[in-house]
Scaffold this active site. Structure first.
Site, mmCIF file in Angstrom:
data_model
loop_
_atom_site.group_PDB
_atom_site.id
_atom_site.type_symbol
_atom_site.label_atom_id
_atom_site.label_comp_id
_atom_site.label_asym_id
_atom_site.label_seq_id
_atom_site.Cartn_x
_atom_site.Cartn_y
_atom_site.Cartn_z
ATOM 1 N N HIS A 242 0.956 -0.967 0.018
ATOM 2 C CA HIS A 242 -0.021 -0.036 0.104
ATOM 3 C C HIS A 242 0.785 1.346 0.094
ATOM 4 O O HIS A 242 0.885 1.965 -0.932
ATOM 5 C CB HIS A 242 -0.796 0.025 1.181
ATOM 6 C CG HIS A 242 -1.911 -1.252 1.481
ATOM 7 N ND1 HIS A 242 -2.812 -1.536 0.591
ATOM 8 C CD2 HIS A 242 -1.640 -2.295 2.283
ATOM 9 C CE1 HIS A 242 -3.376 -2.644 0.963
ATOM 10 N NE2 HIS A 242 -2.793 -2.804 2.149
HETATM 11 O O1 RIB Z 1 -5.245 -0.191 4.631
HETATM 12 C C1 RIB Z 1 -3.788 -0.582 4.408
HETATM 13 C C2 RIB Z 1 -3.201 0.846 5.499
HETATM 14 O O2 RIB Z 1 -3.422 0.657 6.728
HETATM 15 C C3 RIB Z 1 -1.654 0.803 5.052
HETATM 16 O O3 RIB Z 1 -1.018 2.218 5.310
HETATM 17 C C4 RIB Z 1 -0.960 0.048 6.255
HETATM 18 O O4 RIB Z 1 0.033 0.346 6.583
HETATM 19 C C5 RIB Z 1 -2.055 0.432 7.150
HETATM 20 O O5 RIB Z 1 -1.524 1.362 8.004
#
Ligand code: RIB
Ligand code: CA
Length: 312
Positions: A242
């Protein structure tokens, strides 16, 4: 072209670690500081983890500030089931040589925005938006000085990950997200719709490991822990990486595409709390308050990521 000045607000998290490594490895960016927020794991760990990652990258010069230890109005929800007890499972934890800065993260962000010309500083938000929202509430005068807020959060066509309709960063602090999306600051949103297209496949992790330098080896070990949860959940080869999409946007925006849309945050319904309602087809006439990214050239993303981390 001088490097772009950024502050990384983060809740490490293995994918946050990947984003921080990419930023520290990239000459296009000047990381003014890293601010930690409670999210994947409690604040004491996210702050420690941020210092660990900087040190692993040989960048003990980067200052780390601790910020909010809980959401604006709600109890903290964490994600040890994804990231492990330390938040960075996959690497042996250690106390960073550089201590945390005494200044609160929110004060650092406000001071930095005040000290720099308007349009100079970009905020990269990789966790719940509690720190960023507190900046906006406490010092609204600095909002026009923000060049861009690039945030990983939300989901629309892809749904949610912590609930069927909400993505974790928004779900943890929906009131903060609403403040940020209604602030008038220029926002670029990296939702699950794009991050689910950058998967840490076996071959990509092996390419990363083949760099042979310590940051790459540590990152590969962290990813092998981090991806197991999503591989099982989604039945895919690898899990979504992500947070580095936020940093890749600043380095090579051409690998992405999306459109300006209205984004509103659900804060009232228990069923859909934290949902990001994206008016992608422009049916409401509500103001377009964010550039919402939907697609990415995943090979181009991983070529950049693997190459840059290999240079640390
Ligand atoms: O949903 C994914 C996000 O939530 C990313 O930033 C992961 O590190 C968590 O913080
Ligand atoms: Ca994160």
């Amino acid at each position: 072209m001088p490097p772009r000045k950024i502050i990384i607000d983060t809740d490490p998290g293995q994918d946050d670690a990947a984003a921080i490594m990419l930023a520290l490895a990239s000459p296009e960016l000047d990381v003014l500081g890293i601010t930690a927020v409670a999210g994947n794991v409690p604040l004491a760990l996210t702050a420690r983890n941020a210092g660990m990652i900087s040190e692993i990258c040989g960048r003990g010069d980067v200052a780390v500030f601790a910020g909010a230890d809980r959401p604006l109005q709600r109890k903290l929800v964490t994600a040890e089931h994804v990231h492990g007890k330390t938040g960075l499972d996959g690497v042996e934890p250690f106390e960073p040589a550089r201590p945390l800065e005494p200044m609160h993260a929110v004060d650092f962000i406000i001071e930095t925005l005040r000290e720099h010309p308007a349009g100079d500083v970009t905020l990269c938000a990789l966790g719940p938006l509690t720190n960023i929202a507190t900046v906006i509430e406490r010092a609204p005068g600095v909002v026009p000085k923000i060049r861009e807020i690039v945030l990983m959060g939300g989901g629309f066509f892809e749904g949610g990950n912590i609930t069927p309709s909400a993505e974790f960063n928004i779900y943890v602090d929906p009131e903060a997200a609403r403040i940020v999306f209604n602030s008038g600051a220029p926002i670029t949103m990296m939702p699950l719709d794009v991050t689910h297209k950058v998967l840490t496949t076996r071959s990509r992790v092996e390419r990363l490991r083949a760099n042979g330098n310590r940051p790459s080896l540590v990152m590969a070990d962290m990813l092998e822990f981090f991806e197991r949860y999503d591989e099982h959940k989604y039945g895919t080869d690898g899990g979504p990486l992500h947070d580095p999409t936020v940093v890749a946007w600043l380095i090579d925006p051409g690998m992405f595409d999306g459109r300006r849309s209205n984004v509103e945050i659900e804060t009232g319904s228990d069923l859909t709390l934290g949902a990001t309602v994206v008016d992608w087809w422009k049916v409401t006439g509500r103001p377009e308050n964010a550039f919402v990214v939907r697609n990415v050239d995943a090979d181009r993303f991983f070529d950049l990521f693997i190459d840059r981390v290999g240079r640390l």
